[in-house]
Design an enzyme around this catalytic site. Structure first.
Site, PDB file in Angstrom:
ATOM      1  N   GLY A 198       0.821  -1.045  -0.043  1.00  0.00           N
ATOM      2  CA  GLY A 198       0.109  -0.047  -0.132  1.00  0.00           C
ATOM      3  C   GLY A 198       0.823   1.244   0.146  1.00  0.00           C
TER       4      GLY A 198
ATOM      5  N   GLN B 143       2.934  10.269   1.323  1.00  0.00           N
ATOM      6  CA  GLN B 143       4.415   9.608   1.273  1.00  0.00           C
ATOM      7  C   GLN B 143       5.234   9.720   0.338  1.00  0.00           C
ATOM      8  OE1 GLN B 143       2.363   5.356   2.393  1.00  0.00           O
ATOM      9  NE2 GLN B 143       4.211   5.379   3.065  1.00  0.00           N
TER      10      GLN B 143
ATOM     11  N   CYS C  67       5.516  -0.153   7.467  1.00  0.00           N
ATOM     12  CA  CYS C  67       5.343   1.122   6.580  1.00  0.00           C
ATOM     13  C   CYS C  67       6.388   1.232   5.892  1.00  0.00           C
ATOM     14  CB  CYS C  67       4.757   2.244   7.398  1.00  0.00           C
ATOM     15  SG  CYS C  67       4.592   3.752   6.415  1.00  0.00           S
ATOM     16  N   LEU C  68       6.133   1.746   4.451  1.00  0.00           N
ATOM     17  CA  LEU C  68       7.340   2.053   3.512  1.00  0.00           C
ATOM     18  C   LEU C  68       8.047   3.327   4.146  1.00  0.00           C
ATOM     19  CD1 LEU C  68       5.919   1.054  -0.093  1.00  0.00           C
ATOM     20  CD2 LEU C  68       7.654  -0.080   1.193  1.00  0.00           C
TER      21      LEU C  68
ATOM     22  N   HIS D  23      -4.681   1.481   6.981  1.00  0.00           N
ATOM     23  CA  HIS D  23      -3.321   2.073   7.289  1.00  0.00           C
ATOM     24  C   HIS D  23      -3.121   3.264   6.446  1.00  0.00           C
ATOM     25  CE1 HIS D  23       1.129   1.409   7.862  1.00  0.00           C
ATOM     26  NE2 HIS D  23       1.140   2.159   6.661  1.00  0.00           N
ATOM     27  N   GLU D  24      -3.553   2.923   5.167  1.00  0.00           N
ATOM     28  CA  GLU D  24      -3.225   4.038   4.051  1.00  0.00           C
ATOM     29  C   GLU D  24      -4.022   5.377   4.267  1.00  0.00           C
ATOM     30  OE1 GLU D  24      -0.395   3.880   2.872  1.00  0.00           O
ATOM     31  OE2 GLU D  24      -0.449   1.510   3.074  1.00  0.00           O
TER      32      GLU D  24
ATOM     33  N   HIS E  21      -2.822   7.649   6.698  1.00  0.00           N
ATOM     34  CA  HIS E  21      -1.850   8.565   6.115  1.00  0.00           C
ATOM     35  C   HIS E  21      -2.111   9.826   5.467  1.00  0.00           C
ATOM     36  CE1 HIS E  21       2.004   6.441   6.203  1.00  0.00           C
ATOM     37  NE2 HIS E  21       1.721   5.503   5.766  1.00  0.00           N
TER      38      HIS E  21
HETATM   39 NI    NI Z   1       2.413   3.477   5.715  1.00  0.00          NI
END
Ligand code: NI
Length: 180
Positions: A46, A51, A94-95, A136-137, A140
């Site tokens: 995701g 981000q 998370c990236l 989660h996304e 953000h």
């Molecule tokens: Ni994330």
């Protein structure tokens, strides 16, 4: 298709609230494809627009596991219109928080309304991994990271490690520039 740079925490850009997309036109649809390419390249399941430094309410997700055919979803202005009372705990990463993982508790099932890459309004039910990734996304888009759901002690440990990680990365980049 272009690969975008993923911002690593701590960074003030990850703490901002994203604004709604007025309409999913060709340039937004292209951006969604770039986000998806960036996510697959990372690799991740995701990615949210903030981000990559774009404060728009756009997320891309693909819960397909290794070997399974890709099943990407591109979502603008996602909205949770229903969530189950039942919750579930799941390990999240998370990236933007490389190599950090922890258990997060969230509603198990959700119903989400969003605008797709063709500017059509859609509604889906999600459970399991897809439900976790979408929530989660969507966090953000509010400037919330998964570590905001865990204890202060664990969060500050993770943030300290990431600060150190970023310093090392920057030093490595400087070194690479000096040696070319
Ligand atoms: Ni994330």
């Amino acid at each position: 298709m272009a690969l975008l740079e993923i911002i690593v925490a701590p960074d003030p850009r990850l703490k901002k609230k994203a604004v709604a997309v007025e309409r999913v036109d060709a340039s937004i649809a292209n951006f969604m494809d770039d986000m998806l390419a960036t996510m697959y390249d990372a690799p991740g399941v995701g990615l949210a627009a903030p981000q990559v430094g774009v404060l728009k309410r756009i997320i891309v997700v693909d819960p397909a596991r290794d070997g399974a055919p890709p099943s990407p979803l591109k979502m603008a202005n996602p909205e949770i219109v229903w969530k189950s009372d039942e919750t579930k705990q799941h390990e999240e990463g998370c990236l933007s928080l490389p190599e950090e993982y922890d258990q997060v508790t969230r509603p198990d099932k959700i119903k989400v309304r969003y605008v797709d890459e063709h500017n059509e309004i859609r509604t889906i039910y999600a459970d399991g991994l897809l439900s976790v990734i979408i929530q989660h996304e969507m966090d953000h888009l509010e400037g919330t990271l998964f570590v905001d759901h865990i204890s202060n002690l664990k969060r500050s440990m993770i943030m300290r490690r990431l600060t150190k990680y970023k310093k090392l990365e920057q030093a490595a980049k400087r070194h690479a520039l000096e040696t070319v």
